[in-house]
Enzyme design. Structure first.
Site, PDB file in Angstrom:
ATOM      1  N   LYS A  66       0.519  -1.498  -0.042  1.00 56.39           N
ATOM      2  CA  LYS A  66       0.083  -0.543  -0.164  1.00 56.39           C
ATOM      3  C   LYS A  66       0.247   1.535   0.195  1.00 56.39           C
ATOM      4  O   LYS A  66       0.319   2.201  -1.052  1.00 56.39           O
ATOM      5  CB  LYS A  66      -1.003   0.008   1.519  1.00 56.39           C
ATOM      6  CG  LYS A  66      -1.704   1.033   1.961  1.00 56.39           C
ATOM      7  CD  LYS A  66      -2.295   0.986   2.614  1.00 56.39           C
ATOM      8  CE  LYS A  66      -1.734   0.682   4.113  1.00 56.39           C
ATOM      9  NZ  LYS A  66      -1.679   1.760   5.021  1.00 56.39           N
ATOM     10  N   THR A  67       2.166   1.126   0.887  1.00 56.45           N
ATOM     11  CA  THR A  67       2.969   2.317   1.039  1.00 56.45           C
ATOM     12  C   THR A  67       3.801   2.702  -0.681  1.00 56.45           C
ATOM     13  O   THR A  67       3.753   3.818  -0.555  1.00 56.45           O
ATOM     14  CB  THR A  67       3.413   2.378   2.330  1.00 56.45           C
ATOM     15  OG1 THR A  67       2.950   2.110   2.927  1.00 56.45           O
ATOM     16  CG2 THR A  67       3.988   3.721   2.355  1.00 56.45           C
ATOM     17  N   ASP A 262      -4.248   8.109   3.006  1.00 59.66           N
ATOM     18  CA  ASP A 262      -3.742   7.021   2.976  1.00 59.66           C
ATOM     19  C   ASP A 262      -4.897   6.644   4.284  1.00 59.66           C
ATOM     20  O   ASP A 262      -5.107   7.078   4.939  1.00 59.66           O
ATOM     21  CB  ASP A 262      -1.902   7.111   3.508  1.00 59.66           C
ATOM     22  CG  ASP A 262      -1.532   6.075   3.945  1.00 59.66           C
ATOM     23  OD1 ASP A 262      -2.658   4.519   4.003  1.00 59.66           O
ATOM     24  OD2 ASP A 262      -0.634   5.459   4.754  1.00 59.66           O
ATOM     25  N   GLU A 263      -4.922   5.525   4.261  1.00 62.41           N
ATOM     26  CA  GLU A 263      -5.552   4.078   5.466  1.00 62.41           C
ATOM     27  C   GLU A 263      -7.094   5.604   6.258  1.00 62.41           C
ATOM     28  O   GLU A 263      -7.435   5.348   6.832  1.00 62.41           O
ATOM     29  CB  GLU A 263      -4.913   5.105   7.187  1.00 62.41           C
ATOM     30  CG  GLU A 263      -3.855   4.888   6.987  1.00 62.41           C
ATOM     31  CD  GLU A 263      -3.361   3.145   7.581  1.00 62.41           C
ATOM     32  OE1 GLU A 263      -4.149   2.069   7.090  1.00 62.41           O
ATOM     33  OE2 GLU A 263      -1.978   2.818   8.244  1.00 62.41           O
ATOM     34  N   GLN A 293      -9.055  -3.622   8.540  1.00 61.69           N
ATOM     35  CA  GLN A 293      -8.486  -2.583   9.125  1.00 61.69           C
ATOM     36  C   GLN A 293      -8.562  -1.285  10.479  1.00 61.69           C
ATOM     37  O   GLN A 293      -8.023  -1.291  10.597  1.00 61.69           O
ATOM     38  CB  GLN A 293      -7.140  -2.399   8.558  1.00 61.69           C
ATOM     39  CG  GLN A 293      -5.754  -4.098   8.450  1.00 61.69           C
ATOM     40  CD  GLN A 293      -4.633  -3.758   7.107  1.00 61.69           C
ATOM     41  OE1 GLN A 293      -3.781  -3.476   8.815  1.00 61.69           O
ATOM     42  NE2 GLN A 293      -4.382  -4.354   6.464  1.00 61.69           N
ATOM     43  N   ARG A 640       0.489  -9.432  11.068  1.00 60.43           N
ATOM     44  CA  ARG A 640       1.907  -8.492  10.860  1.00 60.43           C
ATOM     45  C   ARG A 640       2.762  -9.226  10.863  1.00 60.43           C
ATOM     46  O   ARG A 640       4.154  -9.118  11.339  1.00 60.43           O
ATOM     47  CB  ARG A 640       2.283  -7.424  12.553  1.00 60.43           C
ATOM     48  CG  ARG A 640       0.791  -6.525  12.817  1.00 60.43           C
ATOM     49  CD  ARG A 640       1.072  -5.784  11.907  1.00 60.43           C
ATOM     50  NE  ARG A 640      -0.451  -5.696  11.119  1.00 60.43           N
ATOM     51  CZ  ARG A 640      -0.492  -5.596  10.287  1.00 60.43           C
ATOM     52  NH1 ARG A 640       0.747  -4.447   9.087  1.00 60.43           N
ATOM     53  NH2 ARG A 640      -1.585  -5.765   8.838  1.00 60.43           N
TER      54      ARG A 640
END
Length: 771
Positions: A66-67, A262-263, A293, A640
């Site tokens: 994503k980043t 983002d997010e 998330q 994670r």
DNA sequence: CGTTTTTGCCTTTTT
DNA sequence: GGCAAAAACG
């Protein structure tokens, strides 16, 4: 390739387009000149990067890059000369994420610039919603009735302020806690509701809500008087500004040709409105998020914003990133299976080319001590196998769980760090020191001034403070001004007057020095001359040396700032002091919330017990929605892990110093058995034998526990005088209606009892029998 | 006025 | 069992 299919997901696949993409989507580019920064992306990622114009929603599962998409997209926009850096707005949730993103964009620009002159990302508006909000508000503060140097309140300031207001309004702090009022007000701000919009919504509400509704306008008014904003205001006032001054909104809407978020699943309504106002014109809005998330619902985040995106922009392109580059397939399968229990997902199917990998390991332990011991052993084993400590993490639901791990690692001598515990700028001594600097910078910052006027002790008590306050209110001036007046005209007399005059003289002197010496020297001088440092040097409590250390660190941190104003701005927006070295050889301990966005080779998920995780409180407050948010938290935790994932649950947990027996989290039962391995003594994975047996085994465990408690209780009873009542703390009892329980507290005839099934209750002793 | 003792609430999660 | 606010005390 392993594909893991579950839930209601559908998948779409652009793989066949792989070779055409570069040509089709950017005709100017031919394959052999395709920039290297695009070459390593998978088809979906590249589509997300190259679909630059028009609304775009990227649903990016955990670990799908994503980043990388976001940073590459920014670089792409700049390198293709679609916009100047100053025309790109990129919004993140944390300062850390913003920093990382800037760094990575910088790298890409260095790589992609090739023969041309290197571009820089420095002009890009890249930051958190709040920091960008401040940047805008500083420019137009006057239009809202603020001066451009307005201060940003921290949580402590807010709390003290609301308490003050409650006292003035004659509201008993004991009945309705200031904290509750604040959180209600904060909730309204998250929804973009100013006090005037509120009146229709919440007029005749009961209790805390009504109090909050009454205090909200007063609170906002006082903030304006103080020339201060709280966190929520940084967005709320932007909305007000944009609504009242369309030409200013226009200025920004036209300035930002491209907006990236983002997010996105964590945006609240105020943030959503903010984005919408800025983007509706050109519609070049790219939101990246993962509905699975979304874990900040309690802070006003609305997953619904993702759905609204497609309503607001019906022609929006939706791209799903589903190829995971992080975890082994059992880990992905487990996370996917668990999250499939949630309803109302947009649905994604994570897959990986990675095959093989270890199963998830589940460990049952007796209590938190054993949990910590077990994790400690495993950590040491991995360490022997050359896994770096920094690649291991223990993730917990709530902050208090970190303690037993800290103790264990301390005795083992294993270096560890707790992330997100006590924050640097929230420590008392740091806030005090910063308050001094705030008063130097802004004498009318009443909250800061009040904080330090009697710290160190100067003999200023309640009486003097009240006189000051009433004078200030009568003259409609700041406390500082009031103090100047009152010491001059003799309203304050005697010793108090002398010390306060000295204090005022000190501040005047420091203010003069402010522009004549480096910040660090100024701070050192202030800390010495105010007697603040001496105060801690004389203090003989064990933490005083640590506090002095922190003050030193603060002074050294000051070296990085050009002016006091810039430093104070930073403090207002940042909670964490720059995270020194993420690569240090230390085990990481943190909450699940703090872990979002991170990854580790080995992850230990501790405390998977009903009531703790999923949190009872969340389920009580928000019902099934709360449970689903908890499940998403579990999903975040599992994803994670890159290679090893452990899940622990304890049969007993100490809460408020009382032992409570706990049953394994329902989430454990929701894991797919084929990917789960039970380490010795785990009880839940014998479901094959049926749920009855499962319950029976839990009961056995509880019985064992109760026996142990009995022994403890007897020991206590012998050691201490027997209370008048016939019941003793820790005693096992039976109640006709509530069943078995353990006495927590005895007050005459009233017993507080933790019941096995009915929870904590207060009961008359007459209705209870010894078991 | 300042210090010590008691109470009472609490444990989610954070920009 | 811990921390912060209120109450009690000196």
């Amino acid at each position: 390739m392993v594909r893991l299919v579950c839930g209601v997901a559908f998948r779409f696949n652009h793989a066949p387009m792989l070779d055409d993409l570069a040509i089709i989507s950017t005709p100017a580019m031919t394959p052999h000149t395709m920039p290297s920064y695009l070459a390593d992306l998978n088809p979906q990622q590249r589509l997300a990067v190259e679909t630059v114009d028009g609304p775009l929603l990227v649903l990016a599962g955990a670990g799908t890059g994503k980043t990388r998409v976001l940073t590459t997209r920014i670089a792409h926009i700049l390198l293709q000369k679609k916009a100047f850096p100053g025309q790109v707005l990129a919004v993140t949730f944390t300062n850390k994420a913003a920093g990382e993103m800037r760094e990575r964009v910088e790298q890409l620009l260095g790589l992609g610039a090739q023969s041309e002159s290197p571009s820089s990302s420095s002009g890009v508006w890249l930051g958190t919603f709040h920091s960008i909000g401040v940047k805008i508000l500083r420019r137009h503060a006057e239009l809202l009735g603020f001066s451009p140097q307005f201060t940003i309140l921290d949580a402590d300031d807010q709390h003290r302020l609301i308490k003050q207001l409650m006292a003035e309004e004659g509201i008993d702090n004991a009945k309705v806690a200031g904290k509750v009022i604040l959180s209600i007000i904060q909730g309204w701000k998250d929804k973009g509701l100013t006090p005037d919009k509120l009146s229709r919504d919440v007029s005749g509400e009961e209790g805390a809500g009504a109090m909050a509704a009454r205090l909200y306008p007063i609170y906002q008014h006082r903030l304006k008087t103080l020339n201060a904003m709280d966190f929520g205001d940084l967005l709320l006032h932007c909305l007000t500004l944009f609504a009242a001054h369309p030409q200013i909104l226009n200025e920004y809407a036209q300035r930002f040709h491209y907006i990236l978020v983002d997010e996105y699943q964590d945006t609240n309504i105020a943030q959503y409105l903010w984005l919408r106002m800025l983007a509706l014109g050109h519609r070049n809005l790219c939101c990246v998020g993962d509905d699975d998330q979304s874990i900040y619902g309690w802070r006003g985040a609305e997953v619904g914003n993702i759905l609204k995106f497609e309503q607001d922009f019906p022609d929006a392109q939706v791209i799903k990133l589903e190829r995971n580059y992080r975890s082994t397939s059992p880990i992905l399968a487990t996370a996917s299976h668990l999250i499939s229990y949630n309803k109302g997902r947009l649905g994604k199917t994570l897959w990986t080319e990675d095959s093989g990998g270890e199963q998830i390991r589940i460990k049952s332990v007796w209590d938190d001590t054993e949990e910590a011991r077990f994790v400690g052993e495993e950590v040491e084993t991995f360490q022997r196998d050359r896994v770096s400590l920094s690649q291991m993490a223990i993730l917990v639901r709530a902050g208090f769980q970190t303690r037993s791990f800290e103790e264990r690692f301390m005795t083992l001598g294993v270096p560890y760090r707790v992330i997100g515990g006590l924050r640097f700028y929230e420590r008392m001594e740091i806030r005090d020191a910063v308050a001094y600097l705030r008063v130097i910078s802004q004498p009318h910052d009443d909250l800061a001034f009040e904080r330090i006027i009697n710290t160190p002790k100067r003999g200023i008590g309640k009486a003097t403070m009240e006189a000051l306050h009433s004078h200030a209110r009568a003259q409609n001036c700041s406390l500082y001004t009031a103090l100047e007046a009152m010491t001059a005209n003799g309203e304050i007399k005697g010793k108090t007057a002398t010390t306060l005059k000295n204090l005022l003289a000190d501040f005047a002197r420091w203010r003069d020095l402010k522009d004549q010496m480096p910040l660090q020297e100024l701070a050192d001088q202030v800390l010495d001359e105010s007697g603040y440092r001496t105060m801690w040097q004389l203090d003989k409590t064990p933490e005083s040396s640590g506090r002095l250390e922190n003050l030193k660190e603060l002074v050294s941190a000051l070296g990085e700032f050009e002016s006091l104003t810039l430093f104070l701005e930073h403090v207002g927006l940042v909670t964490e002091v720059a995270d020194a070295a993420a690569s240090d050889e230390m085990v990481n301990i943190m909450t699940l919330h703090a872990a979002k966005g991170l990854e580790f080779e080995v992850v230990f998920l501790a405390g998977w017990e009903e009531g703790l995780f999923p949190s009872q409180r969340t389920m009580d407050e928000k019902g099934n929605a709360g449970l689903e948010e908890e499940r998403r938290l579990a999903y975040v935790g599992i994803t994670r892990a890159k290679r090893y994932c452990y899940i622990c649950h304890a049969a007993n947990r100490r809460i408020y110093n009382q032992w409570q027996s706990s049953i394994p989290s329902r989430f454990i039962q929701e894991l797919p058995h084929e990917h789960v391995q039970t380490l010795d003594g785990a009880i839940y994975n014998r479901r094959a034998a049926g749920p009855k047996l499962f319950q029976k085994e839990i009961d056995e465990l509880i019985h064992q526990h109760v026996d142990r408690l009995k022994q403890k209780a007897q020991a206590v009873a012998q050691a201490s005088p027997v209370p008048a009542a016939s019941f003793v703390k820790g005693q096992q009892v039976f109640h006709q209606k509530f069943g078995q329980g353990i006495v927590l507290q005895v007050e005459g005839d009233h017993l507080t009892i933790a019941f096995k099934h009915a929870g904590k209750k207060k009961v008359m002793a007459d209705y209870v029998a010894k078991a």
